[in-house]
Structures are given as structure tokens and as C-alpha cells.
Design a protein around this motif. Structure first.
Motif, mmCIF file in Angstrom:
data_model
loop_
_atom_site.group_PDB
_atom_site.id
_atom_site.type_symbol
_atom_site.label_atom_id
_atom_site.label_comp_id
_atom_site.label_asym_id
_atom_site.label_seq_id
_atom_site.Cartn_x
_atom_site.Cartn_y
_atom_site.Cartn_z
ATOM 1 N N ARG A 1 -38.074 12.264 36.828
ATOM 2 C CA ARG A 1 -36.741 11.851 36.353
ATOM 3 C C ARG A 1 -36.476 10.362 36.634
ATOM 4 O O ARG A 1 -35.908 9.661 35.807
ATOM 5 C CB ARG A 1 -35.670 12.719 36.994
ATOM 6 N N VAL A 2 -36.881 9.891 37.798
ATOM 7 C CA VAL A 2 -36.690 8.477 38.119
ATOM 8 C C VAL A 2 -37.559 7.619 37.205
ATOM 9 O O VAL A 2 -37.121 6.578 36.700
ATOM 10 C CB VAL A 2 -36.982 8.192 39.615
ATOM 11 N N SER A 3 -38.775 8.065 36.954
ATOM 12 C CA SER A 3 -39.675 7.333 36.058
ATOM 13 C C SER A 3 -39.082 7.241 34.647
ATOM 14 O O SER A 3 -39.090 6.170 34.029
ATOM 15 C CB SER A 3 -41.035 8.033 36.021
ATOM 16 N N LYS A 4 -38.542 8.360 34.146
ATOM 17 C CA LYS A 4 -37.889 8.357 32.834
ATOM 18 C C LYS A 4 -36.676 7.429 32.834
ATOM 19 O O LYS A 4 -36.407 6.747 31.852
ATOM 20 C CB LYS A 4 -37.442 9.778 32.454
ATOM 21 N N SER A 5 -35.963 7.413 33.943
ATOM 22 C CA SER A 5 -34.774 6.562 34.055
ATOM 23 C C SER A 5 -35.127 5.083 33.971
ATOM 24 O O SER A 5 -34.395 4.300 33.359
ATOM 25 C CB SER A 5 -34.047 6.845 35.374
ATOM 26 N N ILE A 6 -36.227 4.704 34.582
ATOM 27 C CA ILE A 6 -36.668 3.305 34.531
ATOM 28 C C ILE A 6 -36.966 2.904 33.087
ATOM 29 O O ILE A 6 -36.529 1.850 32.620
ATOM 30 C CB ILE A 6 -37.895 3.077 35.441
ATOM 31 N N LYS A 7 -37.663 3.772 32.375
ATOM 32 C CA LYS A 7 -37.973 3.489 30.970
ATOM 33 C C LYS A 7 -36.704 3.434 30.124
ATOM 34 O O LYS A 7 -36.551 2.571 29.267
ATOM 35 C CB LYS A 7 -38.933 4.545 30.414
ATOM 36 N N GLU A 8 -35.799 4.354 30.378
ATOM 37 C CA GLU A 8 -34.546 4.419 29.614
ATOM 38 C C GLU A 8 -33.675 3.192 29.882
ATOM 39 O O GLU A 8 -33.039 2.657 28.979
ATOM 40 C CB GLU A 8 -33.784 5.698 29.970
ATOM 41 N N VAL B 1 -29.724 -2.746 23.310
ATOM 42 C CA VAL B 1 -28.662 -2.044 22.583
ATOM 43 C C VAL B 1 -27.283 -2.411 23.131
ATOM 44 O O VAL B 1 -27.157 -2.943 24.230
ATOM 45 C CB VAL B 1 -28.859 -0.512 22.647
ATOM 46 N N LYS B 2 -26.274 -2.097 22.327
ATOM 47 C CA LYS B 2 -24.890 -2.357 22.722
ATOM 48 C C LYS B 2 -24.020 -1.182 22.308
ATOM 49 O O LYS B 2 -24.466 -0.277 21.615
ATOM 50 C CB LYS B 2 -24.386 -3.628 22.030
ATOM 51 N N GLY B 3 -22.780 -1.214 22.734
ATOM 52 C CA GLY B 3 -21.798 -0.223 22.296
ATOM 53 C C GLY B 3 -22.159 1.199 22.663
ATOM 54 O O GLY B 3 -22.594 1.480 23.772
ATOM 55 N N GLN B 4 -21.976 2.097 21.690
ATOM 56 C CA GLN B 4 -22.208 3.517 21.911
ATOM 57 C C GLN B 4 -23.662 3.829 22.267
ATOM 58 O O GLN B 4 -23.922 4.740 23.053
ATOM 59 C CB GLN B 4 -21.788 4.324 20.669
ATOM 60 N N GLU B 5 -24.574 3.075 21.689
ATOM 61 C CA GLU B 5 -25.990 3.313 21.991
ATOM 62 C C GLU B 5 -26.287 2.976 23.458
ATOM 63 O O GLU B 5 -27.026 3.696 24.132
ATOM 64 C CB GLU B 5 -26.887 2.490 21.055
ATOM 65 N N PHE B 6 -25.695 1.900 23.959
ATOM 66 C CA PHE B 6 -25.847 1.545 25.376
ATOM 67 C C PHE B 6 -25.285 2.664 26.250
ATOM 68 O O PHE B 6 -25.932 3.095 27.218
ATOM 69 C CB PHE B 6 -25.136 0.220 25.698
ATOM 70 N N ILE B 7 -24.101 3.141 25.902
ATOM 71 C CA ILE B 7 -23.459 4.200 26.679
ATOM 72 C C ILE B 7 -24.331 5.451 26.709
ATOM 73 O O ILE B 7 -24.488 6.095 27.758
ATOM 74 C CB ILE B 7 -22.051 4.510 26.115
ATOM 75 N N TRP B 8 -24.941 5.783 25.573
ATOM 76 C CA TRP B 8 -25.807 6.962 25.494
ATOM 77 C C TRP B 8 -27.018 6.811 26.407
ATOM 78 O O TRP B 8 -27.347 7.715 27.177
ATOM 79 C CB TRP B 8 -26.240 7.183 24.043
ATOM 80 N N GLN C 1 -28.038 7.862 34.204
ATOM 81 C CA GLN C 1 -27.177 8.391 35.260
ATOM 82 C C GLN C 1 -27.435 9.880 35.503
ATOM 83 O O GLN C 1 -27.505 10.331 36.653
ATOM 84 C CB GLN C 1 -25.706 8.150 34.908
ATOM 85 N N THR C 2 -27.591 10.632 34.429
ATOM 86 C CA THR C 2 -27.847 12.066 34.554
ATOM 87 C C THR C 2 -29.182 12.322 35.245
ATOM 88 O O THR C 2 -29.276 13.158 36.154
ATOM 89 C CB THR C 2 -27.830 12.745 33.167
ATOM 90 N N TRP C 3 -30.221 11.613 34.829
ATOM 91 C CA TRP C 3 -31.556 11.835 35.402
ATOM 92 C C TRP C 3 -31.626 11.417 36.864
ATOM 93 O O TRP C 3 -32.241 12.111 37.677
ATOM 94 C CB TRP C 3 -32.612 11.108 34.582
ATOM 95 N N ASN D 1 -24.689 3.082 38.425
ATOM 96 C CA ASN D 1 -23.295 3.324 38.025
ATOM 97 C C ASN D 1 -22.499 2.023 37.987
ATOM 98 O O ASN D 1 -21.696 1.807 37.075
ATOM 99 C CB ASN D 1 -22.630 4.324 38.974
ATOM 100 N N SER D 2 -22.732 1.158 38.947
ATOM 101 C CA SER D 2 -22.044 -0.130 38.991
ATOM 102 C C SER D 2 -22.422 -0.982 37.775
ATOM 103 O O SER D 2 -21.567 -1.608 37.148
ATOM 104 C CB SER D 2 -22.406 -0.856 40.289
ATOM 105 N N PHE D 3 -23.716 -0.999 37.441
ATOM 106 C CA PHE D 3 -24.178 -1.744 36.268
ATOM 107 C C PHE D 3 -23.537 -1.192 35.001
ATOM 108 O O PHE D 3 -23.078 -1.942 34.142
ATOM 109 C CB PHE D 3 -25.708 -1.677 36.179
#
Length: 196
Positions: free
Chosen positions: A114-121, A128-135, A141-143, A190-192
Motif C-alpha cells: 500500500r505504501v509503495s502504491k501510494s508513492i507511485k500515486e 494533475v489539478k482540480g478533481q483529478e488531484f483530489i482523486w 490517503q486511503t492506502w 494530509n497536510s500536503f
């Protein structure tokens, strides 16, 4: 007279050394950025200690700070996984200890993934910006949150008085270390996300 001159020279040298040390630390905005960012996490001293070696890479970038915190978590997870793999092969283990270590190893492996996937994500967030960034940030955050849950779940198999002893203490130390850096990483992610 001679001892007074030597003492004065030594005192002057110490003053200049201390002044130089204070000045050089104050000049580095990256160290100050890491210190102030780490002040907001659950384990600030660990945060600062684990991220300060990467100050030149982080500079004053919240994104780079989050990426580096995740990389530290990944490295600690890998170290814990290797430790548990070695421990599982130890010949003096009780069957219940071996089973708990196996379960814990599975949780740590899930956490690592999960941490590895998070780094890639998180790298995707740069483009990206806007809604895509939020997604993308929501995925990260979930991972990372799930990784932290996996790490904490690891100790469940060591519950009860029957499992007290050196093995449990040793595993707890490893899991606590990885959980603390992962907790810090989640706080910085989360801060970022909030600043973006």
C-alpha cells in the motif's frame, strides 16, 4: 600574562565556532521547513530525525516532504519485513509465536504494498489539478491509512499473557517503529493535500 592570552584566544575561538554553528543552521530554510512541518505530526522528533538527511531534496516542497516521508515508511516496512522473515525461521519458536509472526508478516507485506502504491500515486499528483488531484490524493490517503491499520493489526496475534516474552517485545519494537514513521507520513500527506 601568557595564560590570560591563551584563555582569551580559546574563549574567542569557542564563541566564533558557536556563532558559526548557529548561523549555518539558521540559514538553511529546508531544515526550518522540515522542523516546522514535523511539529504538526504525532512523533515530531522521529519525523525530524528521519527526514533531515533528505533536506537538500525536500527543500521547502510539501509534495517532496510527503514523498520522502512515504519513502522512509517504505524503507522501514522493508526492514521490518526482512526482520520478520528471519525471525520466522528461528528454530526456538513456539507454534503460536510462529503463527503470529506469519500473520504479522502478511500484514506488513500488505502495508508495504500500500505504501509503495501510494508513492507511485503521489507522483501522479504532480501532473494533475482540480478533481483529478483530489482523486489521486484520496487514493494515497486511503492506502497510507490502510497501511497504518495493517501495521497495528499485526500485533493482534500476540495478544494475551501466553504470548508475553522476548519475541513479542522484539516484534512490537519493529512494528512500533514502522507504525510511527507511517503515522508521520500520513500526517504529512494530509497536510500536503490541504495546502494544495
Amino acid at each position: 600574562m601568557q595564560p590570560k592570552i591563551a584563555t582569551s584566544f580559546l574563549l574567542l575561538t569557542v564563541v566564533f565556532f558557536l556563532a558559526g554553528t548557529t548561523t549555518s543552521a539558521a540559514v538553511k530554510p529546508s531544515s526550518s521547513f522540515i522542523r516546522s512541518s514535523c511539529a504538526t505530526v504525532t512523533y515530531p522528533a522521529l519525523c525530524e530525525q528521519s527526514l533531515s538527511p533528505f533536506a537538500e531534496t525536500i527543500k521547502t516542497s510539501p509534495a517532496e516532504l510527503a514523498r520522502t516521508a512515504l519513502a522512509v515508511s517504505l524503507k522501514q516496512s522493508q526492514s521490518t519485513q526482512a526482520y520478520l522473515n528471519k525471525l520466522k525461521k528461528f528454530k526456538g519458536l513456539k507454534p503460536r509465536e510462529r503463527s503470529a509472526i506469519g500473520d504479522c508478516l502478511e500484514e506488513v507485506s500488505d502495508s508495504l504494498e500500500r505504501v509503495s502504491k501510494s508513492i507511485k500515486e503521489l507522483k501522479s499528483c504532480d501532473r494533475v489539478k482540480g478533481q483529478e488531484f483530489i482523486w489521486h490524493m484520496s487514493n494515497v490517503q486511503t492506502w497510507v491509512s490502510s497501511a497504518l491499520t495493517d501495521e497495528n493489526t499485526c500485533m493482534d496475534g500476540f495478544g494475551g499473557r501466553v504470548m508475553e516474552g522476548r519475541i513479542k517485545t522484539s516484534v512490537r519494537g519493529q512494528i512500533t517503529s514502522v507504525a510511527h514513521v507511517t503515522s508521520n507520513a500520513l500526517a504529512l500527506v494530509n497536510s500536503f493535500a490541504q495546502k494544495h
